[in-house]
Design a protein around this motif. Sequence first.
Motif, PDB file in Angstrom:
ATOM      1  N   VAL A 113       5.417 -12.143   5.715  1.00 50.26           N
ATOM      2  CA  VAL A 113       5.469 -12.497   4.151  1.00 50.26           C
ATOM      3  C   VAL A 113       6.958 -13.184   4.235  1.00 50.26           C
ATOM      4  O   VAL A 113       8.190 -13.561   4.772  1.00 50.26           O
ATOM      5  CB  VAL A 113       6.159 -11.135   3.875  1.00 50.26           C
ATOM      6  N   LEU A 114       6.803 -14.424   3.508  1.00 47.81           N
ATOM      7  CA  LEU A 114       7.838 -15.491   3.562  1.00 47.81           C
ATOM      8  C   LEU A 114       8.871 -14.761   1.697  1.00 47.81           C
ATOM      9  O   LEU A 114       7.848 -14.323   1.017  1.00 47.81           O
ATOM     10  CB  LEU A 114       7.643 -16.919   3.213  1.00 47.81           C
ATOM     11  N   ILE A 115      10.062 -14.365   2.398  1.00 49.67           N
ATOM     12  CA  ILE A 115      10.519 -14.342   0.770  1.00 49.67           C
ATOM     13  C   ILE A 115      12.066 -15.506   0.772  1.00 49.67           C
ATOM     14  O   ILE A 115      12.575 -14.935   1.215  1.00 49.67           O
ATOM     15  CB  ILE A 115      11.257 -12.357   1.166  1.00 49.67           C
ATOM     16  N   PRO A 116      11.844 -15.571  -0.822  1.00 54.66           N
ATOM     17  CA  PRO A 116      12.702 -16.907  -0.587  1.00 54.66           C
ATOM     18  C   PRO A 116      14.265 -15.818  -0.975  1.00 54.66           C
ATOM     19  O   PRO A 116      14.219 -14.632  -1.532  1.00 54.66           O
ATOM     20  CB  PRO A 116      12.443 -17.409  -1.606  1.00 54.66           C
TER      21      PRO A 116
ATOM     22  N   GLY B 270     -22.168  -7.705   1.636  1.00 51.38           N
ATOM     23  CA  GLY B 270     -22.603  -7.084   2.020  1.00 51.38           C
ATOM     24  C   GLY B 270     -21.452  -5.375   2.215  1.00 51.38           C
ATOM     25  O   GLY B 270     -22.173  -4.049   2.855  1.00 51.38           O
ATOM     26  N   GLU B 271     -21.182  -5.770   0.841  1.00 48.44           N
ATOM     27  CA  GLU B 271     -20.140  -4.568   0.055  1.00 48.44           C
ATOM     28  C   GLU B 271     -19.176  -4.142   0.507  1.00 48.44           C
ATOM     29  O   GLU B 271     -18.956  -4.556   1.712  1.00 48.44           O
ATOM     30  CB  GLU B 271     -21.416  -3.781  -0.060  1.00 48.44           C
ATOM     31  N   PHE B 272     -18.938  -3.216  -0.065  1.00 45.77           N
ATOM     32  CA  PHE B 272     -17.374  -3.586   0.255  1.00 45.77           C
ATOM     33  C   PHE B 272     -17.117  -1.865   0.232  1.00 45.77           C
ATOM     34  O   PHE B 272     -18.055  -0.871  -0.130  1.00 45.77           O
ATOM     35  CB  PHE B 272     -16.213  -3.652  -0.868  1.00 45.77           C
ATOM     36  N   PRO B 273     -16.121  -1.543   1.213  1.00 47.93           N
ATOM     37  CA  PRO B 273     -16.020   0.243   1.459  1.00 47.93           C
ATOM     38  C   PRO B 273     -16.277   0.841   0.040  1.00 47.93           C
ATOM     39  O   PRO B 273     -15.406   0.728  -0.858  1.00 47.93           O
ATOM     40  CB  PRO B 273     -14.766   0.740   2.093  1.00 47.93           C
ATOM     41  N   GLU B 274     -17.019   2.296   0.165  1.00 53.24           N
ATOM     42  CA  GLU B 274     -16.180   2.277  -1.475  1.00 53.24           C
ATOM     43  C   GLU B 274     -14.690   3.352  -1.609  1.00 53.24           C
ATOM     44  O   GLU B 274     -14.650   4.184  -2.614  1.00 53.24           O
ATOM     45  CB  GLU B 274     -17.445   3.946  -1.389  1.00 53.24           C
ATOM     46  N   GLU B 275     -14.555   3.919  -0.910  1.00 58.19           N
ATOM     47  CA  GLU B 275     -13.161   4.213  -0.553  1.00 58.19           C
ATOM     48  C   GLU B 275     -12.165   3.828   0.207  1.00 58.19           C
ATOM     49  O   GLU B 275     -12.426   3.382   1.335  1.00 58.19           O
ATOM     50  CB  GLU B 275     -13.220   6.235  -0.683  1.00 58.19           C
ATOM     51  N   LYS B 276     -10.627   2.929  -0.246  1.00 53.82           N
ATOM     52  CA  LYS B 276     -10.136   2.765   0.259  1.00 53.82           C
ATOM     53  C   LYS B 276      -9.225   3.737   1.685  1.00 53.82           C
ATOM     54  O   LYS B 276      -8.841   4.893   0.742  1.00 53.82           O
ATOM     55  CB  LYS B 276      -8.935   2.503  -0.486  1.00 53.82           C
ATOM     56  N   VAL B 277      -8.799   3.531   2.623  1.00 51.62           N
ATOM     57  CA  VAL B 277      -8.033   4.613   3.390  1.00 51.62           C
ATOM     58  C   VAL B 277      -6.323   3.847   3.128  1.00 51.62           C
ATOM     59  O   VAL B 277      -6.088   2.707   2.164  1.00 51.62           O
ATOM     60  CB  VAL B 277      -8.050   3.799   4.799  1.00 51.62           C
ATOM     61  N   ASP B 278      -5.038   4.496   3.760  1.00 50.74           N
ATOM     62  CA  ASP B 278      -3.983   4.593   3.030  1.00 50.74           C
ATOM     63  C   ASP B 278      -3.212   3.151   3.929  1.00 50.74           C
ATOM     64  O   ASP B 278      -3.531   2.902   4.980  1.00 50.74           O
ATOM     65  CB  ASP B 278      -3.381   5.621   3.674  1.00 50.74           C
ATOM     66  N   LEU B 279      -2.924   2.361   3.149  1.00 54.06           N
ATOM     67  CA  LEU B 279      -2.365   1.438   4.172  1.00 54.06           C
ATOM     68  C   LEU B 279      -1.712   1.833   5.376  1.00 54.06           C
ATOM     69  O   LEU B 279      -1.509   1.020   6.123  1.00 54.06           O
ATOM     70  CB  LEU B 279      -1.921   0.391   2.770  1.00 54.06           C
ATOM     71  N   ASN B 280      -0.300   2.879   4.814  1.00 48.93           N
ATOM     72  CA  ASN B 280       0.222   2.990   6.051  1.00 48.93           C
ATOM     73  C   ASN B 280       1.049   1.297   6.256  1.00 48.93           C
ATOM     74  O   ASN B 280       1.054   1.128   7.972  1.00 48.93           O
ATOM     75  CB  ASN B 280      -0.127   3.375   7.435  1.00 48.93           C
ATOM     76  N   PRO B 281       2.253   0.977   5.920  1.00 48.09           N
ATOM     77  CA  PRO B 281       2.274  -1.255   6.456  1.00 48.09           C
ATOM     78  C   PRO B 281       3.756  -0.642   6.767  1.00 48.09           C
ATOM     79  O   PRO B 281       4.374   0.768   6.407  1.00 48.09           O
ATOM     80  CB  PRO B 281       2.659  -0.764   4.718  1.00 48.09           C
ATOM     81  N   ARG B 282       4.218  -1.464   7.609  1.00 51.85           N
ATOM     82  CA  ARG B 282       5.389  -0.960   8.631  1.00 51.85           C
ATOM     83  C   ARG B 282       5.436  -3.091   9.161  1.00 51.85           C
ATOM     84  O   ARG B 282       4.656  -3.711   8.680  1.00 51.85           O
ATOM     85  CB  ARG B 282       4.991  -0.363   9.330  1.00 51.85           C
ATOM     86  N   ILE B 283       6.235  -2.825   8.889  1.00 52.34           N
ATOM     87  CA  ILE B 283       7.254  -4.300   9.364  1.00 52.34           C
ATOM     88  C   ILE B 283       7.423  -4.468  10.682  1.00 52.34           C
ATOM     89  O   ILE B 283       8.240  -3.530  11.117  1.00 52.34           O
ATOM     90  CB  ILE B 283       8.781  -4.609   8.752  1.00 52.34           C
TER      91      ILE B 283
ATOM     92  N   ARG C  79       7.257 -10.266   9.295  1.00 50.49           N
ATOM     93  CA  ARG C  79       5.785  -9.928  10.170  1.00 50.49           C
ATOM     94  C   ARG C  79       5.692  -8.863   9.749  1.00 50.49           C
ATOM     95  O   ARG C  79       6.175  -7.500  10.181  1.00 50.49           O
ATOM     96  CB  ARG C  79       5.601  -9.944  11.084  1.00 50.49           C
ATOM     97  N   VAL C  80       4.532  -8.302   8.815  1.00 50.32           N
ATOM     98  CA  VAL C  80       3.908  -7.136   8.792  1.00 50.32           C
ATOM     99  C   VAL C  80       2.831  -5.943   8.996  1.00 50.32           C
ATOM    100  O   VAL C  80       1.332  -7.793   8.860  1.00 50.32           O
ATOM    101  CB  VAL C  80       3.585  -6.298   7.240  1.00 50.32           C
ATOM    102  N   ALA C  81       2.551  -5.526   8.599  1.00 48.67           N
ATOM    103  CA  ALA C  81       0.917  -4.865   9.583  1.00 48.67           C
ATOM    104  C   ALA C  81       0.618  -3.782   8.963  1.00 48.67           C
ATOM    105  O   ALA C  81       1.178  -2.800   8.284  1.00 48.67           O
ATOM    106  CB  ALA C  81       1.127  -4.266  11.098  1.00 48.67           C
ATOM    107  N   PHE C  82      -0.408  -3.699   8.159  1.00 48.01           N
ATOM    108  CA  PHE C  82      -0.808  -2.480   7.448  1.00 48.01           C
ATOM    109  C   PHE C  82      -2.359  -2.061   7.700  1.00 48.01           C
ATOM    110  O   PHE C  82      -3.027  -3.068   8.216  1.00 48.01           O
ATOM    111  CB  PHE C  82      -1.027  -2.919   5.757  1.00 48.01           C
ATOM    112  N   THR C  83      -2.939  -1.249   7.100  1.00 46.04           N
ATOM    113  CA  THR C  83      -4.385  -0.597   7.102  1.00 46.04           C
ATOM    114  C   THR C  83      -5.243  -0.980   6.450  1.00 46.04           C
ATOM    115  O   THR C  83      -4.368  -0.855   5.449  1.00 46.04           O
ATOM    116  CB  THR C  83      -4.564   0.512   7.966  1.00 46.04           C
ATOM    117  N   THR C  84      -6.510  -2.186   6.994  1.00 44.49           N
ATOM    118  CA  THR C  84      -7.119  -2.296   5.501  1.00 44.49           C
ATOM    119  C   THR C  84      -8.675  -1.573   5.372  1.00 44.49           C
ATOM    120  O   THR C  84      -9.484  -1.001   4.243  1.00 44.49           O
ATOM    121  CB  THR C  84      -7.856  -4.034   5.529  1.00 44.49           C
TER     122      THR C  84
END
Length: 341
Positions: free
Chosen positions: A87-90, A46-59, A72-77
């Motif tokens: 996210v598991l961080i050793p 189905g193809e992918f978007p031509e442009e990426k949106v900003d991730l705007n990540p947050r914990i 646990r994180v959230a970000f825009t796809t």
Amino acid sequence: MALRPDKFLERLYSSIRPKYSFNAKTISEWEIWRNNLKKVFVECLGEFPEEKVDLNPRIVEQKELDGYIRQRVAFTTMEDLEMLAYVLIPKNVAGRLPAVVACHGHGYGSKDVVGLNFDGSEKTGDAGYQKNFAVELVKRGFLVIAPELLGFGDRTLEEDARKAHKGESSCYKISTNLLMMGKTMAGIRVYEVMRTIDYLLTRSEIDTDRVGCMGISGGGLVCAFTSAIDERIKVAVISGYANTFKDSVMSIYHCIDNFIPGIIQYAEMPDIIGLIAPRPLLIESGTLDPIFPIGAAEKAFSKLERIYEILGARERLDKDFFEGQHQISGRKAYDWFVKWL
């Protein structure tokens, strides 16, 4: 009495000669095959978007555990679509870390692979068929991100949310709506895992050249297809999925999220998985798996062997065909990442 349609479907499948079934004999032929199949595969998804949106990540949350930190994180796809992920961080690991994307299968979502019940409480009993594999990876020194695949857990539709704790998914409604609009659930999930890698690479803990992917069942599909397309994934483990479309998805009842319109015109499943070559790839499959039969898994592995042999990379391909059903093995998988990542 009219004949049943079994023979019709069998004849139709047999009449198709997939355009990009692997038959290369040289490296240059392989390059042409790879480039052509990858392009048409993305189109089928189905193809992918031509442009990426900003991730705007947050914990969203964070907890200290024995040996690792769980965030646990959230970000825009995509526009109007937000990803949740663990996210598991050793702890007590020096330097930049190798990272693994852990793609869960059908069930109640990413919580299942990070050792949680659906309500967020810690698991104390049966680890289930996915065996907390993200936790097993972080214990070996990998930073692990477990995305919540679209339609599962906290990313179900409102009408399914009340039953999400029982593994109720929104696969059917989202998939059918996407198909009507020329998209596929597989394509959206693959793109979202690619965006998950975009997010991973923004984190200062990560060695950006050491990213792997592991997934089981429906997560095995996502791992396989994303690894085939996105070469930022350097090592892959596909569990409970590698097979042929004919012997699994087309012969045994499967969720609609497995279906990709027209794909057989171009390739069978092992051809697509073969796009991962020559990067290290391990295939896990249970000898008693009822929905991805071992005989077809062996057939798929034979084709993968041919692809890796052409590239002089046979040592980068391995299998763990274990005595068991549809489940994570782990007998070789975790060491595979230690070796190659």
